[in-house]
Design a protein around this motif. Structure first.
Motif, PDB file in Angstrom:
ATOM      1  N   GLN A 239      -1.723   2.006   1.686  1.00 20.13           N
ATOM      2  CA  GLN A 239      -0.996   0.845   2.184  1.00 20.13           C
ATOM      3  C   GLN A 239      -0.749  -0.210   1.101  1.00 20.13           C
ATOM      4  O   GLN A 239      -1.469  -0.277   0.102  1.00 20.13           O
ATOM      5  CB  GLN A 239      -1.778   0.187   3.325  1.00 20.13           C
ATOM      6  CG  GLN A 239      -1.998   1.090   4.522  1.00 20.13           C
ATOM      7  CD  GLN A 239      -0.694   1.518   5.163  1.00 20.13           C
ATOM      8  OE1 GLN A 239       0.189   0.693   5.398  1.00 20.13           O
ATOM      9  NE2 GLN A 239      -0.561   2.812   5.449  1.00 20.13           N
ATOM     10  N   ILE A 240       0.292  -1.017   1.344  1.00 19.53           N
ATOM     11  CA  ILE A 240       0.545  -2.224   0.554  1.00 19.53           C
ATOM     12  C   ILE A 240       0.447  -3.405   1.511  1.00 19.53           C
ATOM     13  O   ILE A 240       1.156  -3.451   2.521  1.00 19.53           O
ATOM     14  CB  ILE A 240       1.936  -2.201  -0.102  1.00 19.53           C
ATOM     15  CG1 ILE A 240       2.077  -0.990  -1.029  1.00 19.53           C
ATOM     16  CG2 ILE A 240       2.183  -3.495  -0.882  1.00 19.53           C
ATOM     17  CD1 ILE A 240       3.487  -0.805  -1.580  1.00 19.53           C
ATOM     18  N   ALA A 318      -8.930  -0.510  -1.151  1.00 22.36           N
ATOM     19  CA  ALA A 318      -8.145   0.347  -2.040  1.00 22.36           C
ATOM     20  C   ALA A 318      -6.645   0.121  -1.882  1.00 22.36           C
ATOM     21  O   ALA A 318      -5.841   0.813  -2.502  1.00 22.36           O
ATOM     22  CB  ALA A 318      -8.482   1.820  -1.783  1.00 22.36           C
ATOM     23  N   ALA A 319      -6.267  -0.841  -1.075  1.00 22.93           N
ATOM     24  CA  ALA A 319      -4.845  -1.105  -0.842  1.00 22.93           C
ATOM     25  C   ALA A 319      -4.225  -1.848  -2.013  1.00 22.93           C
ATOM     26  O   ALA A 319      -4.914  -2.501  -2.805  1.00 22.93           O
ATOM     27  CB  ALA A 319      -4.671  -1.921   0.437  1.00 22.93           C
ATOM     28  N   HIS A 320      -2.903  -1.754  -2.122  1.00 24.12           N
ATOM     29  CA  HIS A 320      -2.164  -2.529  -3.109  1.00 24.12           C
ATOM     30  C   HIS A 320      -1.786  -3.882  -2.495  1.00 24.12           C
ATOM     31  O   HIS A 320      -1.810  -4.055  -1.274  1.00 24.12           O
ATOM     32  CB  HIS A 320      -0.920  -1.770  -3.553  1.00 24.12           C
ATOM     33  CG  HIS A 320      -1.224  -0.681  -4.541  1.00 24.12           C
ATOM     34  ND1 HIS A 320      -0.550  -0.525  -5.730  1.00 24.12           N
ATOM     35  CD2 HIS A 320      -2.159   0.310  -4.519  1.00 24.12           C
ATOM     36  CE1 HIS A 320      -1.037   0.506  -6.397  1.00 24.12           C
ATOM     37  NE2 HIS A 320      -2.018   1.033  -5.670  1.00 24.12           N
ATOM     38  N   LEU A 321      -1.419  -4.830  -3.364  1.00 28.17           N
ATOM     39  CA  LEU A 321      -1.203  -6.211  -2.926  1.00 28.17           C
ATOM     40  C   LEU A 321       0.156  -6.742  -3.361  1.00 28.17           C
ATOM     41  O   LEU A 321       0.585  -6.541  -4.501  1.00 28.17           O
ATOM     42  CB  LEU A 321      -2.295  -7.117  -3.511  1.00 28.17           C
ATOM     43  CG  LEU A 321      -2.144  -8.632  -3.290  1.00 28.17           C
ATOM     44  CD1 LEU A 321      -2.324  -8.988  -1.814  1.00 28.17           C
ATOM     45  CD2 LEU A 321      -3.146  -9.404  -4.154  1.00 28.17           C
ATOM     46  N   VAL A 322       0.824  -7.415  -2.431  1.00 28.13           N
ATOM     47  CA  VAL A 322       1.959  -8.288  -2.746  1.00 28.13           C
ATOM     48  C   VAL A 322       1.510  -9.694  -2.375  1.00 28.13           C
ATOM     49  O   VAL A 322       1.205  -9.965  -1.208  1.00 28.13           O
ATOM     50  CB  VAL A 322       3.222  -7.906  -1.947  1.00 28.13           C
ATOM     51  CG1 VAL A 322       4.313  -8.955  -2.155  1.00 28.13           C
ATOM     52  CG2 VAL A 322       3.725  -6.533  -2.363  1.00 28.13           C
ATOM     53  N   TYR A 361       8.339  -7.272   2.608  1.00 21.70           N
ATOM     54  CA  TYR A 361       8.740  -5.952   3.119  1.00 21.70           C
ATOM     55  C   TYR A 361       9.542  -5.195   2.065  1.00 21.70           C
ATOM     56  O   TYR A 361       9.340  -3.999   1.842  1.00 21.70           O
ATOM     57  CB  TYR A 361       9.561  -6.130   4.396  1.00 21.70           C
ATOM     58  CG  TYR A 361       9.918  -4.840   5.091  1.00 21.70           C
ATOM     59  CD1 TYR A 361       9.101  -4.314   6.083  1.00 21.70           C
ATOM     60  CD2 TYR A 361      11.082  -4.143   4.759  1.00 21.70           C
ATOM     61  CE1 TYR A 361       9.424  -3.126   6.730  1.00 21.70           C
ATOM     62  CE2 TYR A 361      11.416  -2.957   5.387  1.00 21.70           C
ATOM     63  CZ  TYR A 361      10.584  -2.453   6.378  1.00 21.70           C
ATOM     64  OH  TYR A 361      10.901  -1.271   7.003  1.00 21.70           O
ATOM     65  N   ASN A 362      10.454  -5.912   1.406  1.00 22.93           N
ATOM     66  CA  ASN A 362      11.269  -5.278   0.365  1.00 22.93           C
ATOM     67  C   ASN A 362      10.417  -4.765  -0.787  1.00 22.93           C
ATOM     68  O   ASN A 362      10.804  -3.817  -1.480  1.00 22.93           O
ATOM     69  CB  ASN A 362      12.306  -6.270  -0.168  1.00 22.93           C
ATOM     70  CG  ASN A 362      13.344  -6.644   0.880  1.00 22.93           C
ATOM     71  OD1 ASN A 362      13.479  -5.978   1.905  1.00 22.93           O
ATOM     72  ND2 ASN A 362      14.079  -7.719   0.636  1.00 22.93           N
ATOM     73  N   ALA A 363       9.260  -5.397  -1.005  1.00 25.71           N
ATOM     74  CA  ALA A 363       8.347  -4.971  -2.070  1.00 25.71           C
ATOM     75  C   ALA A 363       7.412  -3.852  -1.614  1.00 25.71           C
ATOM     76  O   ALA A 363       6.542  -3.431  -2.376  1.00 25.71           O
ATOM     77  CB  ALA A 363       7.527  -6.160  -2.563  1.00 25.71           C
ATOM     78  N   GLY A 364       7.579  -3.392  -0.382  1.00 28.59           N
ATOM     79  CA  GLY A 364       6.814  -2.247   0.096  1.00 28.59           C
ATOM     80  C   GLY A 364       5.715  -2.567   1.084  1.00 28.59           C
ATOM     81  O   GLY A 364       5.088  -1.659   1.639  1.00 28.59           O
ATOM     82  N   ALA A 365       5.436  -3.848   1.325  1.00 23.58           N
ATOM     83  CA  ALA A 365       4.343  -4.212   2.233  1.00 23.58           C
ATOM     84  C   ALA A 365       4.727  -3.933   3.683  1.00 23.58           C
ATOM     85  O   ALA A 365       5.848  -4.213   4.103  1.00 23.58           O
ATOM     86  CB  ALA A 365       3.993  -5.685   2.065  1.00 23.58           C
ATOM     87  N   ARG A 366       3.770  -3.405   4.423  1.00 26.15           N
ATOM     88  CA  ARG A 366       3.957  -3.181   5.857  1.00 26.15           C
ATOM     89  C   ARG A 366       2.874  -3.893   6.669  1.00 26.15           C
ATOM     90  O   ARG A 366       2.818  -3.753   7.893  1.00 26.15           O
ATOM     91  CB  ARG A 366       3.962  -1.681   6.166  1.00 26.15           C
ATOM     92  CG  ARG A 366       5.120  -0.924   5.519  1.00 26.15           C
ATOM     93  CD  ARG A 366       6.466  -1.424   6.028  1.00 26.15           C
ATOM     94  NE  ARG A 366       7.587  -0.710   5.443  1.00 26.15           N
ATOM     95  CZ  ARG A 366       8.239  -1.112   4.352  1.00 26.15           C
ATOM     96  NH1 ARG A 366       7.882  -2.243   3.729  1.00 26.15           N
ATOM     97  NH2 ARG A 366       9.251  -0.415   3.886  1.00 26.15           N
ATOM     98  N   VAL A 367       2.019  -4.633   5.976  1.00 30.44           N
ATOM     99  CA  VAL A 367       1.007  -5.477   6.607  1.00 30.44           C
ATOM    100  C   VAL A 367       1.133  -6.855   5.978  1.00 30.44           C
ATOM    101  O   VAL A 367       1.281  -6.973   4.761  1.00 30.44           O
ATOM    102  CB  VAL A 367      -0.418  -4.925   6.379  1.00 30.44           C
ATOM    103  CG1 VAL A 367      -1.459  -5.864   6.975  1.00 30.44           C
ATOM    104  CG2 VAL A 367      -0.556  -3.525   6.956  1.00 30.44           C
ATOM    105  N   HIS A 368       1.104  -7.910   6.800  1.00 32.30           N
ATOM    106  CA  HIS A 368       1.236  -9.270   6.264  1.00 32.30           C
ATOM    107  C   HIS A 368       0.101 -10.123   6.804  1.00 32.30           C
ATOM    108  O   HIS A 368      -0.036 -10.288   8.015  1.00 32.30           O
ATOM    109  CB  HIS A 368       2.586  -9.875   6.659  1.00 32.30           C
ATOM    110  CG  HIS A 368       3.073 -10.934   5.718  1.00 32.30           C
ATOM    111  ND1 HIS A 368       2.543 -12.205   5.695  1.00 32.30           N
ATOM    112  CD2 HIS A 368       4.026 -10.901   4.748  1.00 32.30           C
ATOM    113  CE1 HIS A 368       3.160 -12.914   4.762  1.00 32.30           C
ATOM    114  NE2 HIS A 368       4.066 -12.148   4.173  1.00 32.30           N
TER     115      HIS A 368
END
Length: 387
Positions: A239-240, A318-322, A361-368
């Motif tokens: 996830q991101i 282990a998730a990625h971050l925006v 969202y455009n940067a790939g995140a699906r959790v905010h």
């Protein structure tokens, strides 16, 4: 025959105008042939109150916040169009085919629709429609709206509104528009002016202006039960996650925090607030976490991998971050300085939160994740609508 035919046509036109006037001026009569067959007669639920038009119920509204004039056949207004049950695509399409524009769902089974008086009269006869009524100015006011002297308000306009024209109308009332962000206005006004603003056609909602506050000072394992999820193999590695808050460490991926490796930071987006002439000036300092460290704390609570013994581990280690930085130093001036002192505020948050969510969202995140809010006791606000 040649004499009677024009007479019949004139009578028909006169009758049509009477019908249009009665529906457009106030509310249509409930369609009881539809409503009486329902097991549960639907109500209209607004922040101003709940009522059931099919049972001839109305809300007791101040006269100054109701539509007193008749709306003629060609003038536009906002109406509530209520159906007898769950609204089908065909029913919605029939409204749009009349030329109406839909502006949001209203429970139960209703929509706010912009229509001319003539279209409103026709809408009352559509399949499934049990009631058509004016969306009154009183429905546009938050229940906890400040009353009395001059206060700051946030005003949301309807989609498609002429923002410049509405701004001019508000200024003409003697109120002051300090800022415009998309379809949102920051306005200083007194109670009498607010009542008048509520009568402006494309004003959708008026609420107290509040600056979002930083919240959530507790660890993720306690808040959302992340310890249990992690123990069962869920670590967010696919996830991101996006976090919007004050700032992130030193403002770059390499200077964010020891528990968030640079390789897992996909983007850092800086949202600097815009100045509001006559109210405040924003002094941008970039995406670094200058003041409280709150943004760094919340980011770690979401994606931090913690120490060797698990201390400080986030929800999804282990998730990625925006990350979206929204706080800057703000200097208040004029009337606004009576309400706020200079300091660090989250004024980079857009009035329309879609403008915050979409770049993430455009940067790939699906959790905010958002650890900020306002002291409004859980009220359903314009931010709730955006979300």
């Amino acid at each position: 025959m040649n004499i009677r035919k024009p007479f019949i046509i004139l009578m028909f036109l006169a009758l049509s105008l009477i019908i249009v006037g009665s529906v457009a001026g106030q509310n249509s009569q409930p369609n009881r042939s539809e409503a009486i067959q329902l097991q549960t007669i639907p109500s209209i639920h607004l922040q101003a109150g709940t009522f059931t038009p099919a049972l001839d119920q109305t809300l007791d509204l101040p006269q100054t916040l109701t539509t007193q004039r008749a709306i003629d056949a060609n003038s536009e207004a906002y109406y509530i169009v209520q159906f007898s049950g769950p609204v089908s695509a065909e029913w919605k399409a029939s409204l749009e085919q009349l030329g109406g524009s839909l502006h949001g769902y209203i429970p139960d089974y209703a929509y706010k629709v912009k229509l001319t008086g003539r279209q409103a009269a026709a809408a009352a006869n559509l399949d499934g429609v049990i009631w058509v009524g004016i969306f009154e100015p009183a429905y546009r006011l938050a229940p906890d709206l400040k009353q009395g002297g001059l206060s700051l308000y946030r005003i949301r306009l309807e989609s498609g509104a002429d923002v410049t024209a509405v701004t001019q109308l508000i200024n003409n009332l003697g109120a002051a528009v300090y800022k415009q962000d998309g379809n949102f206005l920051l306005v200083a006004a007194n109670s009498f002016q607010v009542d008048s603003i509520a009568h402006i056609l494309d004003v959708a909602w008026i609420e107290n202006f509040v600056i979002p506050e930083k919240q959530n000072e507790f660890g993720a394992g306690v808040i959302v039960g992340a310890n249990t999820a992690n123990a069962n193999g869920y670590d967010g590695s696919t996830q991101i996650a996006a976090v919007a808050d004050t700032g992130l460490g030193g403002g770059t991926a390499s200077t964010a925090h020891a528990d968030i490796p640079a390789g897992r930071i996909d983007a850092i987006q800086n949202f600097q607030g815009a100045d509001s002439g006559g109210c405040y000036t924003v002094i941008g300092d970039g995406p670094q976490d200058v003041d409280s460290g709150h943004g760094t704390h919340t980011a770690v609570s979401v994606v931090g991998d913690g120490g060797s013994s698990g201390e400080g581990k986030g929800t999804a280690p282990a998730a990625h971050l925006v990350f979206q930085a929204t706080e800057d130093y703000t200097e208040f001036t004029g009337f606004c300085s009576f309400f706020y002192t200079d300091g660090y505020y989250l004024l980079g948050l857009p009035d329309d939160l879609v403008d915050l969510y979409q770049p993430a969202y455009n940067a790939g995140a699906r959790v905010h994740s958002n650890s900020w809010g306002a002291d409004d006791n859980g009220a359903y606000t314009a931010n709730s609508v955006s979300t």
